[in-house]
Write a protein that holds these residues in place. Sequence first.
Motif, PDB file in Angstrom:
ATOM      1  N   PHE A 191      64.218  28.841  39.105  1.00  0.00           N
ATOM      2  CA  PHE A 191      63.033  28.636  38.272  1.00  0.00           C
ATOM      3  C   PHE A 191      63.461  28.235  36.871  1.00  0.00           C
ATOM      4  CE2 PHE A 191      61.674  31.751  41.453  1.00  0.00           C
ATOM      5  CZ  PHE A 191      60.520  31.139  41.938  1.00  0.00           C
ATOM      6  N   THR A 192      62.501  27.738  36.094  1.00  0.00           N
ATOM      7  CA  THR A 192      62.764  27.557  34.676  1.00  0.00           C
ATOM      8  C   THR A 192      62.562  28.911  34.013  1.00  0.00           C
ATOM      9  OG1 THR A 192      60.486  26.875  34.243  1.00  0.00           O
ATOM     10  CG2 THR A 192      62.101  25.122  34.626  1.00  0.00           C
ATOM     11  N   GLU A 193      63.541  29.327  33.248  1.00  0.00           N
ATOM     12  CA  GLU A 193      63.516  30.652  32.636  1.00  0.00           C
ATOM     13  C   GLU A 193      63.475  30.543  31.108  1.00  0.00           C
ATOM     14  OE1 GLU A 193      62.921  33.071  34.501  1.00  0.00           O
ATOM     15  OE2 GLU A 193      63.787  32.638  36.453  1.00  0.00           O
ATOM     16  N   LEU A 194      63.007  31.602  30.477  1.00  0.00           N
ATOM     17  CA  LEU A 194      62.830  31.659  29.034  1.00  0.00           C
ATOM     18  C   LEU A 194      64.151  31.496  28.289  1.00  0.00           C
ATOM     19  CD1 LEU A 194      60.766  32.304  26.717  1.00  0.00           C
ATOM     20  CD2 LEU A 194      61.573  34.673  26.888  1.00  0.00           C
ATOM     21  N   THR A 195      64.120  30.665  27.250  1.00  0.00           N
ATOM     22  CA  THR A 195      65.218  30.568  26.295  1.00  0.00           C
ATOM     23  C   THR A 195      64.662  30.953  24.933  1.00  0.00           C
ATOM     24  OG1 THR A 195      64.799  28.226  25.822  1.00  0.00           O
ATOM     25  CG2 THR A 195      66.388  28.743  27.576  1.00  0.00           C
ATOM     26  N   VAL A 196      65.470  31.619  24.128  1.00  0.00           N
ATOM     27  CA  VAL A 196      65.032  32.089  22.822  1.00  0.00           C
ATOM     28  C   VAL A 196      65.972  31.525  21.763  1.00  0.00           C
ATOM     29  CG1 VAL A 196      64.604  34.117  21.380  1.00  0.00           C
ATOM     30  CG2 VAL A 196      64.150  34.220  23.841  1.00  0.00           C
ATOM     31  N   GLY A 197      65.385  30.911  20.751  1.00  0.00           N
ATOM     32  CA  GLY A 197      66.167  30.372  19.642  1.00  0.00           C
ATOM     33  C   GLY A 197      65.555  30.817  18.325  1.00  0.00           C
ATOM     34  N   LEU A 198      66.283  30.563  17.248  1.00  0.00           N
ATOM     35  CA  LEU A 198      65.806  30.877  15.913  1.00  0.00           C
ATOM     36  C   LEU A 198      65.226  29.612  15.285  1.00  0.00           C
ATOM     37  CD1 LEU A 198      68.690  33.139  14.567  1.00  0.00           C
ATOM     38  CD2 LEU A 198      66.452  33.852  15.418  1.00  0.00           C
ATOM     39  N   GLN A 199      64.094  29.770  14.614  1.00  0.00           N
ATOM     40  CA  GLN A 199      63.479  28.667  13.886  1.00  0.00           C
ATOM     41  C   GLN A 199      64.251  28.439  12.604  1.00  0.00           C
ATOM     42  OE1 GLN A 199      61.086  26.501  14.358  1.00  0.00           O
ATOM     43  NE2 GLN A 199      59.384  27.414  15.456  1.00  0.00           N
ATOM     44  N   SER A 200      64.501  27.199  12.272  1.00  0.00           N
ATOM     45  CA  SER A 200      65.122  26.912  10.982  1.00  0.00           C
ATOM     46  C   SER A 200      64.030  26.924   9.917  1.00  0.00           C
ATOM     47  CB  SER A 200      65.810  25.560  11.015  1.00  0.00           C
ATOM     48  OG  SER A 200      64.893  24.558  11.356  1.00  0.00           O
ATOM     49  N   ARG A 201      64.365  27.429   8.778  1.00  0.00           N
ATOM     50  CA  ARG A 201      63.359  27.543   7.703  1.00  0.00           C
ATOM     51  C   ARG A 201      63.505  26.455   6.700  1.00  0.00           C
ATOM     52  NH1 ARG A 201      60.819  33.066   7.004  1.00  0.00           N
ATOM     53  NH2 ARG A 201      60.969  33.777   9.101  1.00  0.00           N
ATOM     54  N   HIS A 230      50.081  36.804  19.574  1.00  0.00           N
ATOM     55  CA  HIS A 230      51.020  36.949  18.458  1.00  0.00           C
ATOM     56  C   HIS A 230      51.876  35.691  18.401  1.00  0.00           C
ATOM     57  CE1 HIS A 230      50.998  41.638  18.251  1.00  0.00           C
ATOM     58  NE2 HIS A 230      49.942  41.090  17.696  1.00  0.00           N
ATOM     59  N   GLN A 231      51.991  35.136  17.215  1.00  0.00           N
ATOM     60  CA  GLN A 231      52.841  33.976  16.974  1.00  0.00           C
ATOM     61  C   GLN A 231      54.042  34.437  16.145  1.00  0.00           C
ATOM     62  OE1 GLN A 231      50.878  30.782  14.888  1.00  0.00           O
ATOM     63  NE2 GLN A 231      52.566  29.373  15.197  1.00  0.00           N
ATOM     64  N   TYR A 232      55.260  34.117  16.625  1.00  0.00           N
ATOM     65  CA  TYR A 232      56.492  34.535  15.960  1.00  0.00           C
ATOM     66  C   TYR A 232      57.104  33.325  15.245  1.00  0.00           C
ATOM     67  CZ  TYR A 232      55.643  38.208  19.321  1.00  0.00           C
ATOM     68  OH  TYR A 232      55.056  39.198  20.058  1.00  0.00           O
ATOM     69  N   HIS A 233      57.006  33.300  13.924  1.00  0.00           N
ATOM     70  CA  HIS A 233      57.421  32.133  13.151  1.00  0.00           C
ATOM     71  C   HIS A 233      58.929  31.983  13.040  1.00  0.00           C
ATOM     72  CE1 HIS A 233      53.308  31.191  11.999  1.00  0.00           C
ATOM     73  NE2 HIS A 233      53.133  32.495  11.858  1.00  0.00           N
ATOM     74  N   ASN A 234      59.678  33.044  13.255  1.00  0.00           N
ATOM     75  CA  ASN A 234      61.132  32.971  13.129  1.00  0.00           C
ATOM     76  C   ASN A 234      61.829  32.637  14.451  1.00  0.00           C
ATOM     77  OD1 ASN A 234      60.374  35.484  14.177  1.00  0.00           O
ATOM     78  ND2 ASN A 234      62.253  36.457  13.462  1.00  0.00           N
ATOM     79  N   LEU A 235      61.051  32.468  15.527  1.00  0.00           N
ATOM     80  CA  LEU A 235      61.632  32.202  16.843  1.00  0.00           C
ATOM     81  C   LEU A 235      61.098  30.903  17.429  1.00  0.00           C
ATOM     82  CD1 LEU A 235      61.264  35.746  18.468  1.00  0.00           C
ATOM     83  CD2 LEU A 235      63.326  34.754  17.447  1.00  0.00           C
ATOM     84  N   SER A 236      61.836  30.368  18.394  1.00  0.00           N
ATOM     85  CA  SER A 236      61.339  29.270  19.219  1.00  0.00           C
ATOM     86  C   SER A 236      61.620  29.644  20.671  1.00  0.00           C
ATOM     87  CB  SER A 236      61.999  27.945  18.844  1.00  0.00           C
ATOM     88  OG  SER A 236      63.384  27.993  19.094  1.00  0.00           O
ATOM     89  N   PHE A 237      60.613  29.525  21.497  1.00  0.00           N
ATOM     90  CA  PHE A 237      60.757  29.788  22.929  1.00  0.00           C
ATOM     91  C   PHE A 237      60.749  28.458  23.670  1.00  0.00           C
ATOM     92  CE2 PHE A 237      58.347  34.147  22.836  1.00  0.00           C
ATOM     93  CZ  PHE A 237      59.406  34.728  22.182  1.00  0.00           C
ATOM     94  N   GLY A 238      61.542  28.395  24.700  1.00  0.00           N
ATOM     95  CA  GLY A 238      61.557  27.240  25.582  1.00  0.00           C
ATOM     96  C   GLY A 238      61.801  27.697  27.000  1.00  0.00           C
ATOM     97  N   ARG A 239      61.963  26.740  27.901  1.00  0.00           N
ATOM     98  CA  ARG A 239      62.252  27.061  29.289  1.00  0.00           C
ATOM     99  C   ARG A 239      63.282  26.064  29.796  1.00  0.00           C
ATOM    100  NH1 ARG A 239      59.212  31.200  30.369  1.00  0.00           N
ATOM    101  NH2 ARG A 239      59.801  31.343  32.531  1.00  0.00           N
ATOM    102  N   GLU A 240      64.278  26.580  30.511  1.00  0.00           N
ATOM    103  CA  GLU A 240      65.321  25.746  31.100  1.00  0.00           C
ATOM    104  C   GLU A 240      65.570  26.179  32.535  1.00  0.00           C
ATOM    105  OE1 GLU A 240      68.873  25.840  28.748  1.00  0.00           O
ATOM    106  OE2 GLU A 240      67.861  25.033  26.977  1.00  0.00           O
ATOM    107  N   PRO A 241      65.942  25.235  33.390  1.00  0.00           N
ATOM    108  CA  PRO A 241      66.252  25.588  34.780  1.00  0.00           C
ATOM    109  C   PRO A 241      67.407  26.590  34.842  1.00  0.00           C
ATOM    110  CG  PRO A 241      66.109  23.208  34.521  1.00  0.00           C
ATOM    111  CD  PRO A 241      66.073  23.801  33.142  1.00  0.00           C
TER     112      PRO A 241
END
Length: 134
Positions: free
Chosen positions: A124-134, A107-118
């Motif tokens: 560990f590097t852990e999940l970060t969740v952001g909103l995609q700009s349209r 599944h691809q979520y077009h309204n979100l952006s996932f990343g990883r940060e320490p």
Amino acid sequence: MITPIAVRLTKGDDLKRSLQRLVTEQGIQAGSIASCVGCLTHFHVRLAGATQTLLLNEPVEIVSVMGTLTPDHQHVHLSVARQDGEVIGGHLLEGCLIDTTAELILHQYHNLSFGREPDPHTGFTELTVGLQSR
């Protein structure tokens, strides 16, 4: 908006490398694994505690795959059943090779952006969740 991506992996494909390739080819900024059914000839995972790995060179059936997909990192856990029915699993590593087939749905979520940060609390590097700009 969610876009499903369905592919069939074939004999000899590496599950982890195939996921990485799909994320790049599809331009996935935020994704997850919806389903994966198939079998492996080789099974390679990192076990709980992140200090040991397990490598099996025997036929196993995939019974569960789940994970979050970011452009630079795929955090995936995999469970398989051995020929006697014993179920084992861990953190997916390269070297999980498809036997006959694997039917994979992402599944691809077009309204979100996932990343990883320490994360200093986990180390560990852990999940970060952001909103995609349209």
